[in-house]
Scaffold this active site. Sequence first.
Site, mmCIF file in Angstrom:
data_model
loop_
_atom_site.group_PDB
_atom_site.id
_atom_site.type_symbol
_atom_site.label_atom_id
_atom_site.label_comp_id
_atom_site.label_asym_id
_atom_site.label_seq_id
_atom_site.Cartn_x
_atom_site.Cartn_y
_atom_site.Cartn_z
ATOM 1 N N GLY A 1 0.818 -1.218 0.000
ATOM 2 C CA GLY A 1 0.000 0.000 0.000
ATOM 3 C C GLY A 1 0.846 1.260 0.000
ATOM 4 C CB CYS B 1 2.142 2.308 4.768
ATOM 5 S SG CYS B 1 3.242 2.254 6.167
ATOM 6 C CE LYS C 1 8.596 8.658 8.597
ATOM 7 N NZ LYS C 1 7.307 8.968 7.982
ATOM 8 N N GLY D 1 1.994 23.001 5.679
ATOM 9 C CA GLY D 1 2.898 22.828 6.822
ATOM 10 C C GLY D 1 2.528 21.654 7.706
ATOM 11 N N GLY E 1 -2.626 17.682 2.151
ATOM 12 C CA GLY E 1 -3.526 16.725 2.796
ATOM 13 C C GLY E 1 -3.840 15.556 1.879
ATOM 14 C CG ASP F 1 -5.156 6.522 5.174
ATOM 15 O OD1 ASP F 1 -4.980 6.265 6.386
ATOM 16 O OD2 ASP F 1 -4.262 6.965 4.439
ATOM 17 C CB ALA G 1 0.633 2.915 8.957
ATOM 18 C CG HIS H 1 21.285 6.802 34.544
ATOM 19 N ND1 HIS H 1 20.808 8.056 34.233
ATOM 20 C CD2 HIS H 1 22.619 6.937 34.814
ATOM 21 C CE1 HIS H 1 21.802 8.923 34.327
ATOM 22 N NE2 HIS H 1 22.910 8.277 34.669
HETATM 23 P P1 FAD Z 1 -3.121 2.410 1.830
HETATM 24 O O1 FAD Z 1 -1.809 2.197 2.457
HETATM 25 O O2 FAD Z 1 -3.396 3.712 1.161
HETATM 26 O O3 FAD Z 1 -3.334 1.228 0.812
HETATM 27 C C1 FAD Z 1 -4.442 1.152 -0.001
HETATM 28 C C2 FAD Z 1 -4.143 0.201 -1.123
HETATM 29 O O4 FAD Z 1 -5.353 -0.060 -1.814
HETATM 30 C C3 FAD Z 1 -3.179 0.754 -2.156
HETATM 31 O O5 FAD Z 1 -2.167 -0.180 -2.416
HETATM 32 C C4 FAD Z 1 -4.051 0.969 -3.379
HETATM 33 O O6 FAD Z 1 -3.355 0.789 -4.602
HETATM 34 C C5 FAD Z 1 -5.085 -0.127 -3.193
HETATM 35 N N1 FAD Z 1 -6.336 0.096 -3.899
HETATM 36 C C6 FAD Z 1 -7.077 1.228 -3.953
HETATM 37 N N2 FAD Z 1 -8.178 1.034 -4.691
HETATM 38 C C7 FAD Z 1 -8.143 -0.252 -5.091
HETATM 39 C C8 FAD Z 1 -9.005 -1.061 -5.871
HETATM 40 N N3 FAD Z 1 -10.134 -0.588 -6.388
HETATM 41 N N4 FAD Z 1 -8.658 -2.347 -6.092
HETATM 42 C C9 FAD Z 1 -7.509 -2.847 -5.584
HETATM 43 N N5 FAD Z 1 -6.660 -2.136 -4.853
HETATM 44 C C10 FAD Z 1 -6.975 -0.856 -4.597
HETATM 45 N N6 FAD Z 1 1.458 6.851 8.556
HETATM 46 C C11 FAD Z 1 2.048 6.514 9.707
HETATM 47 O O7 FAD Z 1 1.392 5.915 10.564
HETATM 48 N N7 FAD Z 1 3.356 6.804 9.951
HETATM 49 C C12 FAD Z 1 4.119 7.473 9.048
HETATM 50 O O8 FAD Z 1 5.295 7.723 9.286
HETATM 51 C C13 FAD Z 1 3.529 7.846 7.818
HETATM 52 N N8 FAD Z 1 4.244 8.483 6.882
HETATM 53 C C14 FAD Z 1 3.650 8.809 5.694
HETATM 54 C C15 FAD Z 1 4.405 9.466 4.740
HETATM 55 C C16 FAD Z 1 3.840 9.800 3.525
HETATM 56 C C17 FAD Z 1 4.671 10.509 2.483
HETATM 57 C C18 FAD Z 1 2.488 9.447 3.248
HETATM 58 C C19 FAD Z 1 1.860 9.769 1.926
HETATM 59 C C20 FAD Z 1 1.725 8.794 4.194
HETATM 60 C C21 FAD Z 1 2.301 8.466 5.425
HETATM 61 N N9 FAD Z 1 1.565 7.819 6.421
HETATM 62 C C22 FAD Z 1 2.164 7.499 7.603
HETATM 63 C C23 FAD Z 1 0.148 7.490 6.239
HETATM 64 C C24 FAD Z 1 0.009 6.016 5.894
HETATM 65 O O9 FAD Z 1 0.737 5.738 4.737
HETATM 66 C C25 FAD Z 1 -1.457 5.675 5.699
HETATM 67 O O10 FAD Z 1 -2.187 6.052 6.847
HETATM 68 C C26 FAD Z 1 -1.634 4.180 5.493
HETATM 69 O O11 FAD Z 1 -0.912 3.743 4.360
HETATM 70 C C27 FAD Z 1 -3.111 3.832 5.306
HETATM 71 O O12 FAD Z 1 -3.235 2.471 5.122
HETATM 72 P P2 FAD Z 1 -4.488 1.837 4.354
HETATM 73 O O13 FAD Z 1 -4.330 0.378 4.519
HETATM 74 O O14 FAD Z 1 -5.732 2.485 4.784
HETATM 75 O O15 FAD Z 1 -4.317 2.242 2.828
#
Ligand code: FAD
Length: 471
Positions: A41, A43, A52, A181, A271, A312, A320, A444
């Site tokens: 995904g 993440c 990271k 920001g 966002g 999300d 994540a 410590h």
């Molecule tokens: P996602 O990780 O968004 O995965 C969704 C998946 O579904 C994707 O692979 C997508 O291709 C797939 N998909 C979508 N539609 C379909 C479909 N119709 N059929 C099949 N597959 C589909 N969170 C943290 O907790 N710590 C961090 O340090 C952090 N850093 C981040 C840094 C950046 C630059 C970004 C952009 C995000 C960061 N996040 C971080 C947020 C984190 O990545 C998300 O909260 C997390 O990935 C959400 O997980 P999810 O399983 O909901 O969806």
Amino acid sequence: MPTHSAVVVIGAGPGGYVAAFHAADLGLSVTLIDKAQNPGGVCLYRGCIPSKALLHAAKLLTEAEEAKNIGIDFAQPMVNLDKLRAWKDWVVSKLTGGLGSLTKQRKITYVQGEAVFTGSSSLGIKKPDGLSDTLTFDKAILAAGSRPVELPFLPKSNRVWDSTSALSLPYIPQTLLIIGGGYIGMELGCAYSALGSKITVVEALPQLLNGADRDLADMVIRRLNKDFTKIMVNTKVLRAEETAEGITVWFADKDGKEFQETFAQVLASIGRKPNTEGLGLEHTKVKLSPKGFIEVDAQRRTTDANIFAIGDIAGQPMLAHKASAEAKIAAETIAGHKVAFEPKVIPAVVFTNPELAWVGLTEIEAKEKNLDVTVFKFPWAASGRALTLDRTDGITKVIADPKTKRILGIGIAGMNAGDLISEGALAIEMGAVADDLALTIHPHPTLSEMIMETAEGLFGHCTHIARAKKP
Ligand code: FAD
């Protein structure tokens, strides 16, 4: 590929793959569908992990530079961008490949493709080779995640990045404007700044890193002010145009005064929004909340009894670890367990330099809710460990109920705050009182000791701060 699955999971991010693994471990037959070749995904492919990895490279560069403060001089480092990019990509493929193996070991059917609901118990899947498949299911867990919000007035150009393109590390721009920001923009700003870009930040709100207490955020912003070229708050981006020199951006400050500047590169980081479109939700009974997320109950069941939603796509915070925690609840509910998603707290971390992390109640929230709280702050200048690390730029803060002494919130700004905050999350989940933290002997010299001392300081004596409250 089977034509029917007891459980189908759509999206294989930290929500989806955790749900699929958990459901399989609970004995259910599971199909996991994602557009990518392996689970991971946002993440793993274009979020938490690559950012990271770049921040680790940034930390090495910064520490090498700052080593001169303690008498160690390194020569000017040379960044081999191709090698750095290859290492970051290797980290991603190592992790996503590992998830692919874990999927196979659990006998989960993994389908690469795009799933679209055709009903409350059926899906169509568009495969990368152009072919389609259909699948019926008993229960579906929707974990399709989110994507960056676009700014319509920005030109379509390689000189305009979103977080995904910035993480692909195409080159190090001389000047980089970050619009927004929030934590993603500031983390990427720290990475590119250490790699040599001159960073400008523009934020429409009066401050950066909203959500965190100001004293903690200010500790980070003080450092950003040093490392970045310019931070503009209360400032709006009006429009932008590609020119021979880069992207010219027009701004308006809080008095409406307009000005312009040209940047080699612009990163839009304002966002993220849930991926609710194109999923065929109109063929189901799934409803969206007023904020555009999928409406779910405490079991993460949507308004369609067959379909669950997590991560999300199912609401804030878009993190994540929240997605993975919801995943387990959805899988267990489907397996017939009586469970609910009701965490007391979900920690938040900003992996800037220094890091910023908080969990539970903040002072801002306490004020907004008119809650009676007691707060103690421990400045890292009083920590032996912080001094030995040459990182006294930190604060540890504990917020408690003055009557019951129960811990309500912890906030940390400083090196490794992201790792340190877990103790706070555990304390609040366990209903700990200040004495529990204060009387737990911490090793410590460590940065974690400061949580113990801060808790001590709340209601009595704190060894390394003379002005602590009397019991
Ligand atoms: P996602 O990780 O968004 O995965 C969704 C998946 O579904 C994707 O692979 C997508 O291709 C797939 N998909 C979508 N539609 C379909 C479909 N119709 N059929 C099949 N597959 C589909 N969170 C943290 O907790 N710590 C961090 O340090 C952090 N850093 C981040 C840094 C950046 C630059 C970004 C952009 C995000 C960061 N996040 C971080 C947020 C984190 O990545 C998300 O909260 C997390 O990935 C959400 O997980 P999810 O399983 O909901 O969806």
